[in-house]
Design a protein around this motif. Sequence first.
Motif, PDB file in Angstrom:
ATOM      1  N   ALA A  88       1.280  -1.788   0.176  1.00  0.00           N
ATOM      2  CA  ALA A  88       0.205  -0.212   0.634  1.00  0.00           C
ATOM      3  C   ALA A  88       0.634   0.756  -0.196  1.00  0.00           C
ATOM      4  O   ALA A  88       1.829   1.143   1.076  1.00  0.00           O
ATOM      5  CB  ALA A  88      -0.857   0.304   1.252  1.00  0.00           C
ATOM      6  N   PRO A  89       0.484   2.152  -0.736  1.00  0.00           N
ATOM      7  CA  PRO A  89       1.922   3.316  -1.286  1.00  0.00           C
ATOM      8  C   PRO A  89       2.044   4.106   0.266  1.00  0.00           C
ATOM      9  O   PRO A  89       2.732   5.395   0.361  1.00  0.00           O
ATOM     10  CB  PRO A  89       1.374   4.375  -2.423  1.00  0.00           C
ATOM     11  CG  PRO A  89       0.490   3.131  -2.611  1.00  0.00           C
ATOM     12  CD  PRO A  89      -0.878   2.382  -1.793  1.00  0.00           C
ATOM     13  N   ASP A  90       0.563   4.615   0.490  1.00  0.00           N
ATOM     14  CA  ASP A  90       0.570   5.828   2.163  1.00  0.00           C
ATOM     15  C   ASP A  90      -0.129   5.386   3.214  1.00  0.00           C
ATOM     16  O   ASP A  90      -1.253   4.678   3.234  1.00  0.00           O
ATOM     17  CB  ASP A  90      -0.150   7.022   1.298  1.00  0.00           C
ATOM     18  CG  ASP A  90      -0.144   8.032   2.451  1.00  0.00           C
ATOM     19  OD1 ASP A  90       0.276   7.888   3.450  1.00  0.00           O
ATOM     20  OD2 ASP A  90       0.548   9.521   1.614  1.00  0.00           O
ATOM     21  N   VAL A  91       0.367   5.140   4.412  1.00  0.00           N
ATOM     22  CA  VAL A  91       0.063   4.342   5.782  1.00  0.00           C
ATOM     23  C   VAL A  91       0.375   5.216   7.002  1.00  0.00           C
ATOM     24  O   VAL A  91       0.835   5.469   7.421  1.00  0.00           O
ATOM     25  CB  VAL A  91       0.117   2.797   5.640  1.00  0.00           C
ATOM     26  CG1 VAL A  91      -0.548   2.315   7.090  1.00  0.00           C
ATOM     27  CG2 VAL A  91       0.120   2.065   4.997  1.00  0.00           C
ATOM     28  N   LEU A  92      -0.776   5.891   7.094  1.00  0.00           N
ATOM     29  CA  LEU A  92      -1.197   6.473   8.724  1.00  0.00           C
ATOM     30  C   LEU A  92      -1.519   5.642   9.816  1.00  0.00           C
ATOM     31  O   LEU A  92      -2.524   5.137   9.503  1.00  0.00           O
ATOM     32  CB  LEU A  92      -1.966   7.451   8.523  1.00  0.00           C
ATOM     33  CG  LEU A  92      -2.329   8.585   9.825  1.00  0.00           C
ATOM     34  CD1 LEU A  92      -1.130   9.130  10.288  1.00  0.00           C
ATOM     35  CD2 LEU A  92      -3.325   9.152   9.602  1.00  0.00           C
ATOM     36  N   ILE A  93      -1.020   5.236  11.085  1.00  0.00           N
ATOM     37  CA  ILE A  93      -0.829   4.298  11.988  1.00  0.00           C
ATOM     38  C   ILE A  93      -1.700   5.600  12.696  1.00  0.00           C
ATOM     39  O   ILE A  93      -0.694   6.485  13.558  1.00  0.00           O
ATOM     40  CB  ILE A  93       0.619   4.210  12.846  1.00  0.00           C
ATOM     41  CG1 ILE A  93       1.184   2.982  11.048  1.00  0.00           C
ATOM     42  CG2 ILE A  93       0.089   3.506  13.936  1.00  0.00           C
ATOM     43  CD1 ILE A  93       2.170   3.054  11.978  1.00  0.00           C
ATOM     44  N   ALA A  94      -2.744   5.873  13.318  1.00  0.00           N
ATOM     45  CA  ALA A  94      -3.302   6.864  13.946  1.00  0.00           C
ATOM     46  C   ALA A  94      -3.816   6.614  15.303  1.00  0.00           C
ATOM     47  O   ALA A  94      -4.113   6.219  16.244  1.00  0.00           O
ATOM     48  CB  ALA A  94      -4.721   6.964  12.752  1.00  0.00           C
ATOM     49  N   TYR A  95      -2.298   6.246  15.538  1.00  0.00           N
ATOM     50  CA  TYR A  95      -2.441   6.188  16.904  1.00  0.00           C
ATOM     51  C   TYR A  95      -0.380   6.314  17.525  1.00  0.00           C
ATOM     52  O   TYR A  95       0.361   6.669  17.157  1.00  0.00           O
ATOM     53  CB  TYR A  95      -1.943   4.099  17.503  1.00  0.00           C
ATOM     54  CG  TYR A  95      -2.446   4.502  18.624  1.00  0.00           C
ATOM     55  CD1 TYR A  95      -3.706   3.882  19.410  1.00  0.00           C
ATOM     56  CD2 TYR A  95      -1.277   3.364  19.210  1.00  0.00           C
ATOM     57  CE1 TYR A  95      -4.480   3.233  19.480  1.00  0.00           C
ATOM     58  CE2 TYR A  95      -1.836   3.508  20.800  1.00  0.00           C
ATOM     59  CZ  TYR A  95      -3.534   3.268  21.738  1.00  0.00           C
ATOM     60  OH  TYR A  95      -3.966   2.797  22.445  1.00  0.00           O
ATOM     61  N   GLN A  96      -0.447   7.041  18.669  1.00  0.00           N
ATOM     62  CA  GLN A  96       1.077   7.627  18.839  1.00  0.00           C
ATOM     63  C   GLN A  96       2.279   6.611  19.338  1.00  0.00           C
ATOM     64  O   GLN A  96       0.948   5.862  21.145  1.00  0.00           O
ATOM     65  CB  GLN A  96       0.797   8.580  20.039  1.00  0.00           C
ATOM     66  CG  GLN A  96       2.048   9.482  20.882  1.00  0.00           C
ATOM     67  CD  GLN A  96       2.278  10.443  21.584  1.00  0.00           C
ATOM     68  OE1 GLN A  96       2.102  11.860  20.756  1.00  0.00           O
ATOM     69  NE2 GLN A  96       0.739  10.082  22.411  1.00  0.00           N
TER      70      GLN A  96
END
Length: 372
Positions: A88-96
């Motif tokens: 997958a080209p772009d992944v945001l882990i929405a977690y600190q």
Amino acid sequence: MNDQRNALHWFTINNLESVDSPALVVYKSRVQENIRHLLDMVPNVSVLRPHIKTNKMAEVCQLMMKAGIQKFKCATIAEAEMLGMIQAPDVLIAYQPVGPKINRFLQLVQTYPATTFSCLTDNETTAAQIAGKFLANNKTALVYLDINNGMNRTGIKAEAAFKLFETCTLLPGLNPVGLHGYDGHIRDTDPVIRQQTSDDAFQQLDILSKKISDAFQRSCQIVTGGSPSFPTHAKRKDIECSPGTFVFWDWGYKNQFPDEPFDYAALVITRVISVIDSNTICTDLGHKAVAAENPLPRVYFLNAPELVPVSQSEEHLVLHTSGHHYQPGDVLYGVPVHICPTVALYEEAHVVEENQVTSSWKIIARNRKINI
């Protein structure tokens, strides 16, 4: 129970003899239809950054990629790694990330170079720790500031976030690229009220983003919304929307948000295991087979809407009915009230095409760890 009762329904599976229960079943064509509905609701596919915490399956994410979706959001390192594995080209882990997760986040970046990974931060201490770890390894971490715009779960208040963004720009090893604001508290059934509430919450992000862009002469991307608020954000300019539950939908959202076009694409299969008396039966759909955080009922049966849950334990669900002809082995098709944690209870999903189970998909990201 008369099998003809199910014969013409979309959810009926004709070759269930090899599928043990309880089981999770996914209807592939309905997943694809939900993805099409999603695309129809936005001006451009670039607006979309779906959250994959609902499905946790590589094959479902690949269906989204095939439809043109290139950006994703997730919550765990395992979910991020699954996305890395399918490039997958772009992944945001929405977690600190804190503690060992900072090391694991770094390992993701190092192991899957074809994917651009980012994460959240909401304080200077953690931001400095992430920056230090990445700088020591000649890498730069991409971060979004997690903004608390009403959810009151994580995040920094918008009025304090400008200073944090400034601090992040000065930390070698860190590159702040935008703002993240999850508005999961917005659940108004009336779409007009939901839009108004959404606009109020979004205004905080919008004002902050413009202030940052003007001060630092750089773009500041906004990532916001879940499935309930998705329609309120879908037409906004220069933001990314992150619905997740849309791909399978569930009883809770279907009834709370009837204005949204998505439909059930994943069910739980259970069988009658005991007939207690003329008004009571027991199935094998216990706590371990359907999300149990809500009060009863936690599931509604499409082919037996008259059944009323009486009690539930780890492996049993007792149901009441006023007179019946149920027999041990009879199959029930259930819609979970909450599909996301239900999916995580299963190792695999049985894939249904044209009323036949044709294959299975591993729910690989249900685990806390895959490799990293």
